[in-house]
Design a protein around this motif. Structure first.
Motif: not given
Length: 497
Positions: A31-35, A45-47, A63-66, A396-399
């Protein structure tokens, strides 16, 4: 939120569909309210990377979403064009890519675990689809153009499971009461499906209220899909969601579906792939030894590549950008960098043993090779006349590779000169991906290349790992023959370790 349609989750700014899913399949809607960090008018919260927001903000929000959803991989981000193309997230190549390297499509499909199918919307209708046994999933972006053109039918055609065994959830879209369209929209549906008239209510001459949910249900019923849930949202009036009709410019929220990955539990517990976890523990190879328990946090393709003992060859594709600055060209010559090229074939041969690794790369006919070993907790790489010492981390899941020390012909160089040198290995759409950048003071950017390699995670390559008795383990810390012992005792500058 619509009663019985979805329920809140512990992750801020995310809702979970009220949808009966098979074991191992998960779904969510942001949602828009994603921090996040996006400023007004994008409201945190734009993706969406193509709606006017800064790309750095979008990357931070993603990254916040992941993290919040503990996603098994980076979502398959699409460049959506209101068409009917469906991207197969397991396919080895990506056709029709745009400058962001996102597949050009309006739906994504996968039958592989750990792949996150996603669509971005701000009034258009998102559909999430899975087979009854949970082995196939898809996410669909269906605005009126895509619906009329047949994006739902094109996506259903990708499934091996018959339509009667599919489950569909209709996500947040603009409701009929808020969506007035012209005669052209109505005519686009009625020309092929006369029964679509039931989805339109006249408001004034030549204008109609359009019910996207009803149009989608009609198409699904006609295709033989019986299990359809969701709907009942209105993005125009529900301020949790972005709405292109309510505000312009505006951001995009995302609807996601994925099959849980065979994440590697270092102890080999739970749903982890015990065989792979055992290989991680037993491995004497460079990358598992340097990362230790952190290695288990890497995506499956990255782990597989670095657990493969012996010699293995990989094919893929690469885009290379080079600076024509004379000093940059001189530095590129010293490190044997390839020239600029786009969508070029890439071949990589990796020979890995406990003593170190040799990488031979072929960038569209231009060879480049390097030697890698570990010393003092760092990854060392000799590239042409220059030797680097990198600190490795999992982020964030990356090496991630970051320069700590540098020498040329055995002479130390100031580490601060090389802050613009880094590398990342990660997974996208189920493929091993990489990005390498190098920039220096005065010379500017030397090279920036990114691409992918086809890594078969089911090949059992790790079974060939050399077994080394720890009581008689060779000295891996100084294994590169011909290398000066003092290469990395100092960094030659004021930065320190």
């Amino acid at each position: 939120m619509p009663a019985g349609r979805d329920s809140s989750t512990a992750v801020p700014g995310v809702v979970i569909p009220d949808w009966e899913l098979p074991p191992g399949v998960r779904a969510a809607v942001s949602t828009r309210w994603l921090p996040g960090v996006s400023p007004s008018p994008f409201e945190a919260g734009n993706l969406g990377a193509r709606c006017g927001d800064e790309l750095e903000n979008v990357a931070a929000n993603r990254a916040v979403l992941r993290r919040g959803l503990d996603l098994p991989s980076e979502p398959v981000w699409l460049r959506q064009v209101h068409g009917v193309d469906v991207f197969d997230a397991a396919a080895p190549g990506v056709a029709g890519r745009d400058p962001h390297a996102d597949p050009v499509a309006d739906a994504s499909y996968s039958r592989d675990s750990g792949i996150v199918c996603a669509v971005q919307t701000a009034d258009c209708l998102p559909l999430l689809i899975c087979s009854g046994d949970g082995t196939e999933i898809a996410a669909v972006h269906a605005g009126w153009r895509g619906l009329a053109a047949g994006v739902i039918e094109a996506t259903l055609a990708r499934f091996s499971a018959p339509p009667a065994q599919l489950r569909v959830w209709l996500g947040p879209a603009i409701a009929a009461a808020s969506y007035e369209v012209g005669e052209d929209v109505r005519a686009a549906f009625l020309s092929a499906h006369p029964h679509a008239a039931a989805a339109f209510t006249e408001t004034r001459p030549g204008h109609w209220l359009c019910d996207l949910y009803e149009l989608a249900r009609q198409r699904l019923r006609a295709a033989g899909v019986h299990s359809v849930s969701g709907g009942g949202f209105d993005t125009f009036t529900d301020e949790r969601f972005y709405s292109h009709r309510r505000a312009r410019p505006t951001g995009r929220f995302v609807s996601l579906i994925w099959r849980e990955s065979r994440d590697i539990d270092y102890a080999g517990n739970g749903t982890a792939d015990r065989a792979l976890a055992a290989r991680v523990r037993a491995s004497r190879l460079t990358f598992p030894r340097l990362l230790g328990r952190e290695f288990s946090r890497l995506p499956l393709t990255v782990q597989t590549l670095h657990l493969a003992g012996g010699t293995h060859r990989y094919q893929g594709e690469v885009d290379i950008r080079r600076n024509r600055n004379p000093l940059a060209r001189l530095c590129g010559f010293a490190t044997n960098l390839p020239p600029a090229m786009s969508a070029a074939p890439l071949a990589v041969e990796i020979a890995a043993a406990p003593e170190g690794e040799r990488w031979r790369r072929d960038f569209g006919g231009y060879p480049m090779q390097s030697r890698l070993w570990r010393k003092a907790g760092r990854l060392c790489e000799r590239l042409g006349l220059v030797t680097f010492a990198f600190a490795l981390s999992v982020e964030e899941g990356a090496l991630c590779w970051r320069v700590q020390k540098v020498s040329a012909l055995g002479l130390p160089l100031p580490a601060r000169w090389f802050r613009g040198v880094y590398a990342r290995e990660y997974e996208n759409a189920g493929r091993y991906c990489f990005e390498v950048a190098a920039a220096l003071p005065l010379a500017g950017e030397l090279v920036h290349y990114r691409g992918w390699l086809a890594v078969d995670t089911s090949s059992g390559a790790g079974d060939a790992l050399p077994r080394v008795d720890q009581r008689h383990e060779p000295d891996l810390e100084g294994a590169d023959s011909g290398r000066r012992d003092g290469d990395y005792d100092t960094d030659g500058g004021s930065d320190g370790d």
